[in-house]
Design a protein around this motif. Structure first.
Motif, PDB file in Angstrom:
ATOM      1  N   MET A   1       0.856  -1.179   0.000  1.00 46.18           N
ATOM      2  CA  MET A   1       0.000   0.000   0.000  1.00 46.18           C
ATOM      3  C   MET A   1       0.898   1.236   0.000  1.00 46.18           C
ATOM      4  SD  MET A   1      -3.064   0.851   2.685  1.00 46.18           S
ATOM      5  CE  MET A   1      -4.118  -0.483   2.215  1.00 46.18           C
ATOM      6  N   SER A   2       0.657   2.113  -0.907  1.00 47.09           N
ATOM      7  CA  SER A   2       1.479   3.318  -0.987  1.00 47.09           C
ATOM      8  C   SER A   2       1.031   4.336   0.053  1.00 47.09           C
ATOM      9  CB  SER A   2       1.385   3.925  -2.390  1.00 47.09           C
ATOM     10  OG  SER A   2       0.101   4.449  -2.591  1.00 47.09           O
ATOM     11  N   PRO A   3       1.912   5.251   0.497  1.00 48.19           N
ATOM     12  CA  PRO A   3       1.536   6.242   1.504  1.00 48.19           C
ATOM     13  C   PRO A   3       0.362   7.113   1.083  1.00 48.19           C
ATOM     14  CG  PRO A   3       3.909   6.229   1.199  1.00 48.19           C
ATOM     15  CD  PRO A   3       3.334   5.327   0.164  1.00 48.19           C
ATOM     16  N   ALA A   4       0.217   7.364  -0.217  1.00 49.50           N
ATOM     17  CA  ALA A   4      -0.880   8.217  -0.686  1.00 49.50           C
ATOM     18  C   ALA A   4      -2.224   7.524  -0.523  1.00 49.50           C
ATOM     19  CB  ALA A   4      -0.651   8.602  -2.139  1.00 49.50           C
ATOM     20  N   SER A   5      -2.250   6.187  -0.565  1.00 48.80           N
ATOM     21  CA  SER A   5      -3.515   5.470  -0.462  1.00 48.80           C
ATOM     22  C   SER A   5      -3.785   4.941   0.947  1.00 48.80           C
ATOM     23  CB  SER A   5      -3.534   4.314  -1.458  1.00 48.80           C
ATOM     24  OG  SER A   5      -2.537   3.379  -1.124  1.00 48.80           O
ATOM     25  N   THR A   6      -2.900   5.231   1.889  1.00 49.42           N
ATOM     26  CA  THR A   6      -3.075   4.778   3.265  1.00 49.42           C
ATOM     27  C   THR A   6      -4.177   5.588   3.940  1.00 49.42           C
ATOM     28  OG1 THR A   6      -0.735   4.249   3.382  1.00 49.42           O
ATOM     29  CG2 THR A   6      -1.908   4.387   5.457  1.00 49.42           C
ATOM     30  N   PRO A   7      -5.174   4.913   4.551  1.00 55.50           N
ATOM     31  CA  PRO A   7      -6.217   5.658   5.266  1.00 55.50           C
ATOM     32  C   PRO A   7      -5.637   6.489   6.394  1.00 55.50           C
ATOM     33  CG  PRO A   7      -6.811   3.345   5.034  1.00 55.50           C
ATOM     34  CD  PRO A   7      -5.387   3.487   4.573  1.00 55.50           C
ATOM     35  N   ALA A   8      -6.288   7.590   6.702  1.00 52.58           N
ATOM     36  CA  ALA A   8      -5.794   8.507   7.739  1.00 52.58           C
ATOM     37  C   ALA A   8      -5.688   7.822   9.097  1.00 52.58           C
ATOM     38  CB  ALA A   8      -6.693   9.733   7.826  1.00 52.58           C
ATOM     39  N   ALA A   9      -6.580   6.883   9.383  1.00 51.36           N
ATOM     40  CA  ALA A   9      -6.564   6.220  10.685  1.00 51.36           C
ATOM     41  C   ALA A   9      -5.331   5.335  10.862  1.00 51.36           C
ATOM     42  CB  ALA A   9      -7.825   5.388  10.861  1.00 51.36           C
ATOM     43  N   THR A  11      -2.280   6.013   9.591  1.00 51.19           N
ATOM     44  CA  THR A  11      -1.045   6.787   9.668  1.00 51.19           C
ATOM     45  C   THR A  11      -0.831   7.230  11.103  1.00 51.19           C
ATOM     46  OG1 THR A  11      -2.162   8.848   9.136  1.00 51.19           O
ATOM     47  CG2 THR A  11      -1.261   7.593   7.296  1.00 51.19           C
ATOM     48  N   SER A  12       0.406   7.274  11.517  1.00 52.36           N
ATOM     49  CA  SER A  12       0.678   7.675  12.896  1.00 52.36           C
ATOM     50  C   SER A  12       0.816   9.189  12.975  1.00 52.36           C
ATOM     51  CB  SER A  12       1.946   7.000  13.413  1.00 52.36           C
ATOM     52  OG  SER A  12       3.048   7.406  12.648  1.00 52.36           O
ATOM     53  N   SER A  13       0.207   9.742  13.993  1.00 53.88           N
ATOM     54  CA  SER A  13       0.297  11.182  14.235  1.00 53.88           C
ATOM     55  C   SER A  13       1.457  11.452  15.175  1.00 53.88           C
ATOM     56  CB  SER A  13      -0.985  11.687  14.887  1.00 53.88           C
ATOM     57  OG  SER A  13      -2.070  11.497  14.032  1.00 53.88           O
ATOM     58  N   PRO A  14       2.024  12.638  15.098  1.00 54.62           N
ATOM     59  CA  PRO A  14       3.083  12.988  16.053  1.00 54.62           C
ATOM     60  C   PRO A  14       2.528  12.999  17.478  1.00 54.62           C
ATOM     61  CG  PRO A  14       2.878  14.644  14.311  1.00 54.62           C
ATOM     62  CD  PRO A  14       1.766  13.683  14.140  1.00 54.62           C
ATOM     63  N   PRO A  15       3.348  12.708  18.456  1.00 55.67           N
ATOM     64  CA  PRO A  15       2.873  12.679  19.843  1.00 55.67           C
ATOM     65  C   PRO A  15       2.216  13.990  20.292  1.00 55.67           C
ATOM     66  CG  PRO A  15       5.071  11.755  19.700  1.00 55.67           C
ATOM     67  CD  PRO A  15       4.743  12.313  18.348  1.00 55.67           C
TER      68      PRO A  15
END
Length: 71
Positions: A1-9, A11-15
């Motif tokens: 899965m490419s980063p562009a197609s990764t769902p937002a949920a 992806t890791s957010s910064p602390p």
């Protein structure tokens, strides 16, 4: 899965963002609960007054609700 197609949920957010979101959620929850109570009472549909007076009325109702819940 490419980063562009990764769902937002997934992806890791910064602390810092996670902490900020948690703080906002903690502060938002009581407000949302208060409005839910007011909607159940249907008081907002019958309210025909000046917005400044409505604010005082809503604050008083929320205080009474909190007193009752914490009793």
């Amino acid at each position: 899965m490419s980063p562009a197609s990764t769902p937002a949920a997934l992806t890791s957010s910064p602390p810092a963002r996670k902490t900020a979101n948690r703080v906002l959620a903690i502060g938002r929850a009581p407000v949302e609960h208060g409005f839910a109570h007011l909607k159940n009472w249907r008081i907002l549909t019958k309210l025909r007054t000046d917005p400044a007076q409505a604010t005082c009325l809503l604050r008083a109702l929320l205080v009474l609700t909190n007193l009752e819940v914490n009793r």
